[in-house]
Scaffold this motif. Sequence first.
Motif, mmCIF file in Angstrom:
data_model
loop_
_atom_site.group_PDB
_atom_site.id
_atom_site.type_symbol
_atom_site.label_atom_id
_atom_site.label_comp_id
_atom_site.label_asym_id
_atom_site.label_seq_id
_atom_site.Cartn_x
_atom_site.Cartn_y
_atom_site.Cartn_z
ATOM 1 N N TYR A 24 0.842 -1.198 0.000
ATOM 2 C CA TYR A 24 0.000 0.000 0.000
ATOM 3 C C TYR A 24 0.880 1.251 0.000
ATOM 4 O O TYR A 24 0.677 2.177 -0.785
ATOM 5 N N GLY A 25 1.852 1.267 0.906
ATOM 6 C CA GLY A 25 2.739 2.431 1.005
ATOM 7 C C GLY A 25 3.545 2.662 -0.257
ATOM 8 O O GLY A 25 3.736 3.804 -0.690
ATOM 9 N N SER A 26 4.026 1.587 -0.870
ATOM 10 C CA SER A 26 4.825 1.757 -2.083
ATOM 11 C C SER A 26 3.978 2.247 -3.247
ATOM 12 O O SER A 26 4.436 3.028 -4.070
ATOM 13 N N ARG A 27 2.716 1.796 -3.317
ATOM 14 C CA ARG A 27 1.830 2.277 -4.384
ATOM 15 C C ARG A 27 1.525 3.758 -4.189
ATOM 16 O O ARG A 27 1.559 4.541 -5.138
ATOM 17 N N GLU A 28 1.213 4.171 -2.973
ATOM 18 C CA GLU A 28 0.937 5.580 -2.707
ATOM 19 C C GLU A 28 2.184 6.444 -2.928
ATOM 20 O O GLU A 28 2.109 7.528 -3.488
ATOM 21 N N GLY A 29 3.340 5.944 -2.491
ATOM 22 C CA GLY A 29 4.576 6.715 -2.616
ATOM 23 C C GLY A 29 5.091 6.858 -4.026
ATOM 24 O O GLY A 29 5.951 7.684 -4.305
ATOM 25 N N SER A 30 4.567 6.033 -4.932
ATOM 26 C CA SER A 30 5.068 6.082 -6.313
ATOM 27 C C SER A 30 4.389 7.154 -7.154
ATOM 28 O O SER A 30 4.758 7.363 -8.297
ATOM 29 N N TYR A 31 3.393 7.836 -6.596
ATOM 30 C CA TYR A 31 2.761 8.914 -7.358
ATOM 31 C C TYR A 31 3.775 10.006 -7.631
ATOM 32 O O TYR A 31 4.544 10.407 -6.768
ATOM 33 N N TRP A 32 3.732 10.531 -8.870
ATOM 34 C CA TRP A 32 4.702 11.565 -9.246
ATOM 35 C C TRP A 32 4.480 12.848 -8.457
ATOM 36 O O TRP A 32 5.409 13.464 -7.964
ATOM 37 N N ALA A 33 3.239 13.275 -8.323
ATOM 38 C CA ALA A 33 2.926 14.528 -7.629
ATOM 39 C C ALA A 33 2.543 14.232 -6.187
ATOM 40 O O ALA A 33 1.694 13.379 -5.926
ATOM 41 N N VAL A 34 3.151 14.958 -5.252
ATOM 42 C CA VAL A 34 2.908 14.665 -3.844
ATOM 43 C C VAL A 34 1.474 14.968 -3.435
ATOM 44 O O VAL A 34 0.933 14.345 -2.516
ATOM 45 N N ASN A 35 0.826 15.942 -4.101
ATOM 46 C CA ASN A 35 -0.534 16.300 -3.688
ATOM 47 C C ASN A 35 -1.605 15.470 -4.380
ATOM 48 O O ASN A 35 -2.776 15.792 -4.334
ATOM 49 N N THR A 36 -1.203 14.358 -5.011
ATOM 50 C CA THR A 36 -2.205 13.427 -5.525
ATOM 51 C C THR A 36 -2.104 12.078 -4.815
ATOM 52 O O THR A 36 -2.658 11.097 -5.284
ATOM 53 N N ARG A 37 -1.400 12.048 -3.695
ATOM 54 C CA ARG A 37 -1.359 10.848 -2.862
ATOM 55 C C ARG A 37 -2.558 10.912 -1.919
ATOM 56 O O ARG A 37 -2.641 11.782 -1.052
ATOM 57 N N LEU A 38 -3.497 10.017 -2.079
ATOM 58 C CA LEU A 38 -4.841 10.212 -1.552
ATOM 59 C C LEU A 38 -5.123 9.545 -0.215
ATOM 60 O O LEU A 38 -6.130 9.836 0.402
ATOM 61 N N SER A 39 -4.302 8.620 0.225
ATOM 62 C CA SER A 39 -4.528 7.893 1.486
ATOM 63 C C SER A 39 -5.940 7.317 1.580
ATOM 64 O O SER A 39 -6.680 7.584 2.527
ATOM 65 N N PRO A 40 -6.332 6.479 0.615
ATOM 66 C CA PRO A 40 -7.676 5.900 0.653
ATOM 67 C C PRO A 40 -7.780 4.819 1.725
ATOM 68 O O PRO A 40 -6.780 4.361 2.271
ATOM 69 N N ALA A 41 -9.022 4.418 1.987
ATOM 70 C CA ALA A 41 -9.236 3.325 2.940
ATOM 71 C C ALA A 41 -8.599 2.043 2.436
ATOM 72 O O ALA A 41 -8.135 1.218 3.225
ATOM 73 N N CYS A 42 -8.590 1.869 1.109
ATOM 74 C CA CYS A 42 -7.925 0.706 0.540
ATOM 75 C C CYS A 42 -7.639 0.952 -0.936
ATOM 76 O O CYS A 42 -8.193 1.873 -1.561
ATOM 77 N N ILE A 43 -6.749 0.146 -1.475
ATOM 78 C CA ILE A 43 -6.440 0.137 -2.899
ATOM 79 C C ILE A 43 -6.827 -1.230 -3.427
ATOM 80 O O ILE A 43 -6.427 -2.253 -2.862
ATOM 81 N N VAL A 44 -7.621 -1.251 -4.487
ATOM 82 C CA VAL A 44 -8.035 -2.524 -5.066
ATOM 83 C C VAL A 44 -7.423 -2.642 -6.453
ATOM 84 O O VAL A 44 -7.370 -1.681 -7.207
ATOM 85 N N LEU A 45 -6.900 -3.844 -6.751
ATOM 86 C CA LEU A 45 -6.196 -4.070 -8.014
ATOM 87 C C LEU A 45 -6.897 -5.157 -8.822
ATOM 88 O O LEU A 45 -6.542 -6.337 -8.737
ATOM 89 N N PRO A 46 -7.906 -4.802 -9.610
ATOM 90 C CA PRO A 46 -8.560 -5.797 -10.464
ATOM 91 C C PRO A 46 -7.607 -6.250 -11.555
ATOM 92 O O PRO A 46 -6.699 -5.522 -11.942
#
Length: 352
Positions: A24-46
């Motif tokens: 979860y942390g690595s997916r959030e941290g890989s966003y290019w722009a820091v202000n588009t890291r959203l901290s959602p309740a979960c990330i789902v990968l279909p």
Amino acid sequence: MAFSSGFLDTHPELQVLRPVDPLYGSREGSYWAVNTRLSPACIVLPDSAQQLAEIVKELAATQRQFAIRSGGHSPVPGANDIADGVTVDLSSFNKIAFDAGSETVRFGAGARWKDVYGELTKHKRTVSGGRGGDVGVSGLLLGGGSSWMTAKNGWACDNVLSYEVVLADGRIIVADRSTHADLFQALKGGSNNFGIVTSFVMPTIPSDRVWGGIAATPASATSQVLSAMYGFTEKQGGFPDSYLMAVLGYFPDFAANVASTAVFQGLGDSSGPEFEDWRKLPKMVDMTNMATIHELSFAITLPPNYQVHSQSQDVLGSYGPENVDKMRQVAAKYDPDRVFQKLCPGGWKIPA
């Protein structure tokens, strides 16, 4: 919990990441722009359009906010924090298939341009896609898309032959010139207002070695760069295989303001008169050379951890009232409950 326990019980195959999961942390941290890291309740990968359709139906039924992440660095600008919501991560939609018979390529919404170019280079072909290899295919194609070949082939979105789309009610459809033609038109610059695109089909173009790359000129010569850019633009009509772009600003690699230029010649000829003024520019760095478009895509990059601010722009409004009205009608037809208007923050929304 973003998903109901009943939904997860009936879909045990879904990969769901919660804040406690290391990935979860690595997916959030890989966003290019820091202000588009959203901290959602979960990330789902279909991993299929069918799985994605089930997820979208569940989110619509529970009125849960969600963001869509395709293959690029981050969700589209403007997304708010969705601490109670879900990020739908399409990184598994990354398959690329070249069809020699039709000379077309199909690629998933989770691919990046360097992946598409890498596959097509094996066949000495390319597409009118993004310049930077790390850019996701979806953001570029659903937002218009400037490419090395814009003068010859128009915007990147002009070259899309068909889209596979998951709608808010869970239907999976294909939009092209003859089927769902209204949606096909609206997706060419309409952003995430109508559904989730899972794959694209584009025509391919013969391409082997090209000439191009980037160079940097001292800020003191900015007036010369602008003059070269103006002169090139005046000649562009006679040289559709050539491209020149100038970017003025602060570049961390030089710790200074510089005038960066990106050049391209699709036939591999750097000696033409259209580049005469560019060749005269003083250059701190010149990284132009003969390469494949795949190799060239690694040269066009931006440093990470910046903020995006393009929300104040009325992008869709700039298409003109007639086109905005067409998009509004398409959204009402394919998403009558306005799921992608109300529950999917971010992106360029159709004006009310």
